[in-house]
Scaffold this motif. Sequence first.
Motif, PDB file in Angstrom:
ATOM      1  N   ILE A   1       4.485 -11.936  -3.409  1.00 18.84           N
ATOM      2  CA  ILE A   1       3.482 -11.050  -3.360  1.00 18.84           C
ATOM      3  C   ILE A   1       2.628 -11.443  -2.115  1.00 18.84           C
ATOM      4  CG2 ILE A   1       1.214 -10.378  -4.359  1.00 18.84           C
ATOM      5  CD1 ILE A   1       2.528 -10.634  -7.091  1.00 18.84           C
ATOM      6  N   ALA A   2       2.538 -12.634  -1.694  1.00 19.37           N
ATOM      7  CA  ALA A   2       1.676 -13.022  -0.547  1.00 19.37           C
ATOM      8  C   ALA A   2       2.450 -12.596   0.756  1.00 19.37           C
ATOM      9  CB  ALA A   2       1.792 -14.679  -0.541  1.00 19.37           C
TER      10      ALA A   2
ATOM     11  N   SER B   1      10.739  -3.801 -13.182  1.00 19.54           N
ATOM     12  CA  SER B   1      11.486  -4.898 -13.920  1.00 19.54           C
ATOM     13  C   SER B   1      10.612  -5.903 -13.837  1.00 19.54           C
ATOM     14  CB  SER B   1      12.896  -4.646 -13.389  1.00 19.54           C
ATOM     15  OG  SER B   1      12.774  -5.213 -12.002  1.00 19.54           O
ATOM     16  N   ILE B   2       9.852  -6.362 -13.173  1.00 20.58           N
ATOM     17  CA  ILE B   2       9.139  -7.330 -13.107  1.00 20.58           C
ATOM     18  C   ILE B   2       7.603  -7.248 -13.382  1.00 20.58           C
ATOM     19  CG2 ILE B   2       8.412  -9.447 -11.749  1.00 20.58           C
ATOM     20  CD1 ILE B   2      10.900  -8.973  -9.940  1.00 20.58           C
ATOM     21  N   ASP B   3       6.952  -7.855 -14.226  1.00 23.78           N
ATOM     22  CA  ASP B   3       5.581  -7.533 -14.484  1.00 23.78           C
ATOM     23  C   ASP B   3       4.763  -8.684 -13.785  1.00 23.78           C
ATOM     24  OD1 ASP B   3       3.194  -7.147 -15.365  1.00 23.78           O
ATOM     25  OD2 ASP B   3       3.540  -7.791 -17.570  1.00 23.78           O
ATOM     26  N   PHE B   4       4.480  -8.355 -12.399  1.00 26.93           N
ATOM     27  CA  PHE B   4       3.966  -9.277 -11.698  1.00 26.93           C
ATOM     28  C   PHE B   4       2.539 -10.187 -12.201  1.00 26.93           C
ATOM     29  CE2 PHE B   4       5.957  -6.439  -8.668  1.00 26.93           C
ATOM     30  CZ  PHE B   4       6.911  -7.720  -7.895  1.00 26.93           C
ATOM     31  N   ASN B   5       1.807  -9.264 -12.916  1.00 25.97           N
ATOM     32  CA  ASN B   5       0.443  -9.904 -13.572  1.00 25.97           C
ATOM     33  C   ASN B   5       0.884 -11.014 -14.467  1.00 25.97           C
ATOM     34  OD1 ASN B   5      -1.044  -8.420 -11.758  1.00 25.97           O
ATOM     35  ND2 ASN B   5      -1.167  -6.664 -13.318  1.00 25.97           N
TER      36      ASN B   5
ATOM     37  N   ASN C   1       1.985 -16.890 -15.657  1.00 27.87           N
ATOM     38  CA  ASN C   1       2.550 -18.100 -16.055  1.00 27.87           C
ATOM     39  C   ASN C   1       2.960 -18.994 -15.037  1.00 27.87           C
ATOM     40  OD1 ASN C   1       3.039 -16.905 -18.563  1.00 27.87           O
ATOM     41  ND2 ASN C   1       4.908 -15.664 -18.213  1.00 27.87           N
ATOM     42  N   LYS C   2       2.079 -18.739 -13.734  1.00 25.04           N
ATOM     43  CA  LYS C   2       2.178 -19.716 -12.983  1.00 25.04           C
ATOM     44  C   LYS C   2       3.380 -19.847 -12.134  1.00 25.04           C
ATOM     45  CE  LYS C   2      -1.739 -22.301 -14.138  1.00 25.04           C
ATOM     46  NZ  LYS C   2      -2.543 -23.278 -13.980  1.00 25.04           N
ATOM     47  N   ASN C   3       4.149 -18.596 -11.956  1.00 27.40           N
ATOM     48  CA  ASN C   3       5.384 -18.423 -11.152  1.00 27.40           C
ATOM     49  C   ASN C   3       5.306 -18.466  -9.606  1.00 27.40           C
ATOM     50  OD1 ASN C   3       7.915 -17.913  -9.940  1.00 27.40           O
ATOM     51  ND2 ASN C   3       8.368 -16.436 -11.876  1.00 27.40           N
ATOM     52  N   VAL C   4       5.777 -19.559  -9.161  1.00 29.32           N
ATOM     53  CA  VAL C   4       5.393 -19.826  -7.403  1.00 29.32           C
ATOM     54  C   VAL C   4       5.995 -18.826  -6.692  1.00 29.32           C
ATOM     55  CG1 VAL C   4       5.303 -21.350  -5.528  1.00 29.32           C
ATOM     56  CG2 VAL C   4       4.792 -22.101  -7.935  1.00 29.32           C
TER      57      VAL C   4
ATOM     58  N   ILE D   1       1.577   0.509  -5.436  1.00 33.02           N
ATOM     59  CA  ILE D   1       2.716   1.169  -5.275  1.00 33.02           C
ATOM     60  C   ILE D   1       4.021   0.169  -5.352  1.00 33.02           C
ATOM     61  CG2 ILE D   1       4.370   2.466  -3.550  1.00 33.02           C
ATOM     62  CD1 ILE D   1       1.579   3.525  -2.674  1.00 33.02           C
ATOM     63  N   PHE D   2       3.784  -0.810  -4.804  1.00 36.36           N
ATOM     64  CA  PHE D   2       4.897  -1.965  -4.948  1.00 36.36           C
ATOM     65  C   PHE D   2       4.916  -2.455  -6.618  1.00 36.36           C
ATOM     66  CE2 PHE D   2       5.808  -6.635  -4.735  1.00 36.36           C
ATOM     67  CZ  PHE D   2       6.915  -6.613  -3.855  1.00 36.36           C
ATOM     68  N   ASP D   3       3.987  -2.764  -7.307  1.00 31.68           N
ATOM     69  CA  ASP D   3       4.145  -2.842  -8.521  1.00 31.68           C
ATOM     70  C   ASP D   3       4.776  -1.894  -9.463  1.00 31.68           C
ATOM     71  OD1 ASP D   3       3.671  -4.547 -10.831  1.00 31.68           O
ATOM     72  OD2 ASP D   3       1.605  -3.552 -11.378  1.00 31.68           O
ATOM     73  N   VAL D   4       4.489  -0.543  -9.062  1.00 30.90           N
ATOM     74  CA  VAL D   4       4.901   0.576  -9.892  1.00 30.90           C
ATOM     75  C   VAL D   4       6.480   0.948  -9.461  1.00 30.90           C
ATOM     76  CG1 VAL D   4       4.930   3.170  -9.853  1.00 30.90           C
ATOM     77  CG2 VAL D   4       2.886   1.957  -9.949  1.00 30.90           C
TER      78      VAL D   4
END
Length: 69
Positions: free
Chosen positions: A53-54, A35-39, A44-47, A28-31
């Motif tokens: 997400i953590a 605007s942001i593709d979390f996967n 791309n190792k975006n800390v 649900i958070f991803d949907v």
Amino acid sequence: MEGLLNGIVLSVVYGILGMVLLIGGYIIFDVILKSIDFNEELKNKNVAVAIVIAGFMIAIGIIIASVVS
């Protein structure tokens, strides 16, 4: 012995329920935040995205734990 077995079964059921709810919350958070593709950001190792997400997972986990127990 019966009480112990009942407790173990309930722990497993509530554990599975908690994991399903946590995964559902992430979806649900991803949907909601399209605007942001979390996967892709994680690949791309975006800390910063990993920390967000953590934090989200910890917050949802605390909420689920208080609801389930």
